[in-house]
Motif scaffolding. Structure first.
Motif: not given
Length: 735
Positions: A422-431, A445-454, A474-477
């Motif tokens: 349920e934790e959401l993360h984001s990948l940003s791009f800059e130039a 930025c990307s749509l919200p991401l889910v990061v898993i370890s397994n 919403e792109p980054r809630n």
């Protein structure tokens, strides 16, 4: 019947959607000519495997050459040759792109075929089709074309003013060069009058061109505000829906055309204003309109250009692990993932290489998440022009990888408030770059991401991705799951059907969705507007079961994808029918009639139930212990149905399965799906794996459940078991 033949039998409305899939990137001529071969290849895997993609690309060209050599029609042969050459130019250096294009087309074909089986489209798909209406696109094309035409005419007007001013300047300087004695002559007075008239006309033309520029600039401003930006937001919304299995995402090339033509018009107006500034240096006068209006217009043009180019920086391909191409926006630590950004404006010139930098969780408030990550690999790349993307600037990051930060004293910050998925993360791009003196900072930025370890967290992560992209644009809630909104059953059922069309090749029909609704909602299943909570969908266990609704459904999807695909796509699995409904359907059928359904008590299990009559004519129902992935890995499901045997009451083992519900003879239904063949290796005796259940006596009124050993026994094993058991199998009584 091949997929392409099924496509050709669709109604005109759906064929128009198919037509939209094919263009120069993958012409329909190839799809038609190589239909069988194309459908027999694994394009999904090749899309993420360069070496496999290269082999398939070479084979595709060979297949095309073979078809072309057999073609009798000269024009068709010529067209095939042109197509072959175009493909070589586009994909020789990057065949994986071709594999992705073909994979996407085939997947979308399956989705269209699936929607054809539905009595009506879901609300989301209807709204998306309305949003890409051809009439609106035509209107946009027409409006952009009119603006381009007006700007071209202004070019001619500026040139006319320049010529007029040169003539005035020449006459004025000629007049000044005359002797002072001649200045009071009648000729001189006439010349002065003529010059005054020329200046009046020049002033009129300057005011006229500035007025026209003002009108065009306002038109561009309105175009961007009322149509171009909404079209972009609409594309981004459709990208969200496509990410969770919805209709194919199209229209980016069309957007690029609109953005580029609009930018070209603004750049051209900017050059026209610069030219007018040069003319003022040569000739100016009291109340000259150019010095009064030009600065304000320049600022407006720069403002529009800045925001147009800034908004054209988009994430074309959302972050995705190559190992799970159909589940984007889920990233596993230590596993490479890919993403791609694109600039929709074709720039006339860039002063230096346009470098794009990626950042993970940029500007994330402290304490928002319990885990923090950093990009382990190189996070900067240079944008380049790609031929197959119509010359736009883009960059693809193919080898990004995340690593979790280590924590001091084991502290992870906001731990325990939300689950990992349920934790959401984001990948940003800059130039940042400069074009024609205008410096522009790009950021997206990307749509919200889910990061898993397994990998065991993948189902929960995908549930989060679906819920987010279904219910918000919403792109980054990133705080979305702090208080997640509810979904209506009509919304949720449509997305669940997409999961089956994406992962299993065929979506759910109305009856299957009704059964699912009863499973999740009980008595509220008939209400399409019933609100389903996030917790009920993904977190709470089904009453009496140790798993949630989504975990149960996801395990079924995995079972279909890996072991049941041929049977599922033949519509032989009734699926989600309850035990009670199952008996209602079977009770009046011929003995030996059976149906296939997914287990309600096992994760990822399928069972079959058949009807029999005892000696007294009483109806009996028998259900086999559910087959899970472990059992189905040993023997294909169709072969299990063919060879299934029951031991009961001293009777020679026989197959009780005769008719697939309602009345299809078993071999007629499954005959073409039988896979295993007896061994022909001389001098050994051929052997076959046989699934066997033992039907035990049971004094209770509960219908018996037949248990099948794992894995199935061969005939030899059965004889050995019968010989060594301390009781006689044939002497067992029936229930």
């Amino acid at each position: 019947m091949s997929q392409w033949k099924q496509i050709q039998q669709l109604e005109i409305r759906l064929l128009e959607h198919v037509d939209y899939l094919y263009d120069d990137n993958f012409p329909m001529d190839i799809r038609q000519g190589l239909a069988g071969w194309i459908e027999s290849q694994d394009w999904d895997t090749a899309a993420n495997d360069e070496s496999m993609a290269a082999v398939l690309f070479t084979n595709l060209l060979s297949q095309l050459e073979r078809v072309r050599s057999r073609e009798q029609n000269f024009l068709q042969r010529h067209n095939m040759k042109i197509i072959q050459q175009q493909l070589q130019v586009k994909y020789t250096s990057n065949p994986a792109v071709m594999a992705r294009v073909i994979s996407t087309c085939l997947r979308e074909e399956r989705r269209i075929l699936s929607s054809a089986c539905m009595q009506e489209q879901g609300p989301l798909e209807k709204s998306l089709q309305n949003s890409v209406a051809f009439e609106r696109q035509k209107n946009m094309d027409n409006r952009v074309g009119i603006i381009r035409g007006s700007v071209q005419l202004m070019d001619q007007a500026v040139k006319y003013i320049e010529d007029m001013q040169d003539d005035f300047d020449f006459r004025y300087k000629t007049l000044q060069s005359r002797e002072s004695a001649d200045r009071n002559s009648e000729t001189m007075k006439q010349e002065v009058t003529r010059l005054q008239e020329m200046l009046n006309r020049l002033d009129f033309k300057r005011k006229e061109i500035l007025s026209k520029m003002d009108v065009v600039i306002k038109e561009i401003d309105d175009l961007m505000t009322s149509q171009l930006n909404p079209e972009l937001q609409d594309w981004k919304r459709r990208q969200q829906i496509a990410a969770i299995g919805g209709p194919l995402l199209t229209g980016l090339d069309q957007l690029q055309s609109w953005f580029t033509l609009t930018a070209q018009s603004l750049f051209q107006i900017k050059r026209q204003l610069d030219k007018l500034g040069e003319l003022v240096v040569k000739v100016t006068y009291e109340s000259d309109p150019i010095p009064l209006q030009k600065p304000q217009m320049e600022e407006r043009v720069k403002y529009l250009l800045y925001h147009l180019i800034k908004s054209s920086f988009v994430v074309e391909k959302q972050p995705c692990m190559p190992t799970h191409p159909q589940k984007p926006l889920i990233i596993k630590t230590g596993v490479q993932f890919t993403t791609k950004v694109r600039l929709l404006v074709k720039l006339p010139e860039v002063d230096y290489q346009l470098k794009v930098k990626t950042t993970f969780d940029k500007d994330l408030p402290p304490g928002r998440v319990s885990r923090q990550f950093f990009i382990l690999t190189n996070n900067t790349k240079v944008m380049d022009i790609e031929d197959y993307s119509n010359g736009c600037l883009s960059v693809e990051f193919r080898h990004l990888q995340l690593k979790e930060k280590k924590y001091i004293n084991g502290t992870k910050g906001n731990e325990g408030l939300l689950s990992v998925t349920e934790e959401l993360h984001s990948l940003s791009f800059e130039a940042c770059f400069t074009v024609q003196g205008l410096t522009i900072d790009l950021e997206t930025c990307s749509l919200p991401l889910v990061v898993i370890s397994n990998v065991s967290q993948l189902p929960g992560g995908w549930a989060s991705v679906m819920w987010y992209n279904l219910l918000t644009d919403e792109p980054r809630n990133l705080a979305f799951f702090g208080n997640p909104p509810r979904a209506t059953w009509s919304q949720l059922s449509e997305v669940l059907s997409w999961q089956f069309s994406t992962f299993a090749g065929q979506g759910l029909n109305k009856e299957q969705l009704t059964m699912l609704g009863e499973k999740l909602l009980g008595q509220h299943a008939s209400c399409s507007d019933y609100q389903v909570s996030w917790s009920k969908f993904s977190k709470e266990n089904i009453p009496g079961k140790p798993f949630s609704f989504w975990m149960w459904l996801d395990s079924i999807l995995e079972l279909i994808k890996k072991h049941l695909l041929p049977v599922w796509n033949e519509n032989y699995i009734m699926g989600f029918v309850s035990k009670e409904m199952e008996r209602t359907l079977l009770k009046d059928r011929e003995p030996g009639t059976f149906l296939l359904r997914f287990s309600e008590s096992h994760l990822g299990g399928i069972t079959f139930t058949w009807v029999t009559n005892d000696n007294g004519g009483e109806v009996k129902f028998n259900s086999v212990e559910p087959y899970t992935k472990n059992r189905l890995s040993a023997l294909p499901f169709a072969d299990i149905i063919r060879d299934y045997k029951v031991i009961s009451d001293g009777v020679v083992p026989e197959n009780p399965l005769k008719f697939l519900y309602p009345d299809i003879p078993k071999d007629e239904a499954f005959g073409r799906l039988y896979n295993s063949q007896p061994s022909k290796t001389y001098p050994y005796i051929a052997s076959t794996l046989i699934p066997i259940s033992e039907l035990r006596s049971n004094a209770s009124s509960t219908p018996p459940s037949c248990q099948s050993p794992e894995p199935p026994m061969t005939p030899g094993e059965f004889d050995m078991l019968n010989e060594h058991l301390c009781f006689d199998i044939d002497a067992m009584s029936s229930p």
